[in-house]
Scaffold this active site. Structure first.
Site, short mmCIF file in Angstrom:
data_model
loop_
_atom_site.label_atom_id
_atom_site.label_comp_id
_atom_site.label_asym_id
_atom_site.label_seq_id
_atom_site.Cartn_x
_atom_site.Cartn_y
_atom_site.Cartn_z
CB SER A 195 -0.93 -0.03 1.23
OG SER A 195 -1.92 0.96 1.12
CG ASN A 196 -0.35 4.66 -1.39
OD1 ASN A 196 -1.04 5.48 -0.80
ND2 ASN A 196 -0.81 3.97 -2.44
N PRO A 197 1.11 5.59 1.94
CG PRO A 197 2.95 6.77 2.69
CD PRO A 197 2.40 6.10 1.48
CB SER A 198 -2.96 7.81 0.10
OG SER A 198 -4.14 8.56 -0.05
CB ALA A 262 -2.47 7.08 -3.52
#
Ligand code: C5P
Length: 399
Positions: A195-198, A262
């Site tokens: 995942s990503n920190p969005s 994102a």
């Protein structure tokens, strides 16, 4: 007890940039103090005592003409009953009768009282007259009581959001928007994902701003810690493929889509059905591309529709964003700079460059995410109107 929150509401309204004046009934002053209200409002409080004392001075008329919105928080069952029967025996109900432009009620009472047919009928009458309501919400009643139900006054922050809604020009009325927000999670086993920190804040700000401007909004959100915004249909998804399905299914009926999510660019080729045991040495996860939602929408886009995307690049931002805009057939793309401190993941601020299909570029400078959202919506509003005018002209030629 909700009356104790009134000074906080006044403060939040002033922080949001509104000019406020406070008025309080004698009953309210038994729960909160005139001093607290005066300090929070930054001026004298209009009270029944002052109203009676000021012989010849029509305080209720003055208040009704001065205010764009009269917020009654907390509102009691008795207050609703007096207003619905046109009784003008106290300052607040007299102000309503004197022609207050718009009234927003924030009720707080015992759930039984809220559900009573008398209260239901009064609320219906007030709604028919164009009055608006926020809450009551579900929760525990008076402190230390075990009772809970629909009757708690909405929090000051929520009331401020409703105030903003009622005071915003509805320039997007009749338009439908799909907004995506947050990250996606691409699982390689049942408990692990890429995942990503969005945070989702940018997309939620766009969805809320569009709602306040009168649009019908569908928010397709990846996992975030943000609560579902009111007045917006929210579909929660996890994986890019789920987001793809939720958005493409509704795309043909939307006037505009803003892809602020994102979306992960890759997903594991396989998702194990059981948790992968820990092993010594290197473990490989094979990745395959996720469906590119925006590219698919660009492909399906009809002449009247507007498509907006976001781009986040650590280098060659403008060139890459322009290439994306062209490849995905977008009308505009907002370029984020993740290395700038004021446009970082999770921040309440952003600082973007807007690139348009016609070659135009506009830098927003550092703004709150809400203000960036408003700027993007200003452009989408303009693009929708231009496209509509173009379509009408086409139709005029052929008919
Ligand atoms: O190609 P890139 O991922 O950089 O493009 C970013 C834009 O495309 C964002 O608006 C994002 O929401 C969207 N996107 C998408 N589907 C993907 C990847 C990105 O819609 N699989």
């Amino acid at each position: 007890m909700a009356a104790m929150k009134s000074p906080f509401l006044l403060r939040r309204l002033r922080e949001a940039g509104y000019l406020v004046r406070a008025a309080a009934s004698d009953r309210a002053l038994a729960f909160t103090t005139e001093t607290a209200l005066a300090v929070a409002a930054g001026g004298a409080v209009a009270t029944d005592a002052r109203w009676f004392a000021a012989a010849g001075d029509a305080l209720h008329i003055d208040l009704a003409r001065w205010a764009d919105l009269l917020v009654i928080a907390p509102a009691t069952a008795a207050g609703l009953a007096r207003a619905a029967s046109g009784l003008a025996e106290d300052l607040i109900t007299a102000t309503i009768l004197a022609g207050a432009r718009k009234v927003l009620w924030a009720p707080a009472m015992n759930p039984e009282m809220w559900h009573h047919p008398a209260t239901r009928a009064n609320v219906e009458t007030l709604k028919e007259w164009g009055h608006a309501f926020v809450g009551p919400e579900h929760g525990a009643m008076a402190a230390a009581s075990e009772e809970s139900g629909l009757g708690r006054m909405s929090e000051p922050e929520t009331i401020v959001e409703h105030v903003r809604y009622h005071l915003t020009t509805k320039d997007l009325e009749g338009r439908s928007f799909i907004v995506s927000a947050g990250p996606t999670r691409e699982y390689f086993d049942p408990v692990r994902f890429i995942s990503n920190p969005s945070s989702g804040k940018m997309g939620y700000a766009i969805a809320e701003a569009a709602r306040d401007r009168g649009a019908q909004v569908l928010l397709v959100s990846g996992p975030t810690t943000l609560p579902d915004p009111w007045g917006i249909e929210v579909v929660r998804v996890e994986r890019a493929e789920e987001m793809y399905a939720a958005i493409t299914e509704r795309f043909s009926r939307a006037n505009a889509v803003v892809m602020a999510a994102a979306v992960a660019d890759w997903q594991p080729a396989h998702t194990a059905s059981e948790k992968t045991p820990k092993k010594k040495g290197v473990n490989m996860v094979e990745l395959v591309p996720t469906p590119d939602i925006l590219a698919e929408l660009g492909h399906r886009k009809k002449p009247g529709q507007v498509l907006a995307g976001f781009a986040m690049e650590t280098r060659e931002g403008r060139e890459r964003a322009r290439a994306k805009l062209e490849r995905k057939n977008l009308d505009l793309i907002a370029l984020n700079f993740p290395t700038r401190s004021d446009s970082a993941f999770g921040s309440d601020y952003n600082n973007v460059e807007l690139l348009f299909a016609n070659g135009h570029v506009e830098a927003t400078g550092r703004l709150s995410k809400r203000a960036v959202a408003e700027r993007i919506l200003d452009h989408i509003h303009e693009l929708l109107s231009e496209k509509e005018a173009g379509l009408n002209a086409e139709q005029g030629k052929t008919s």
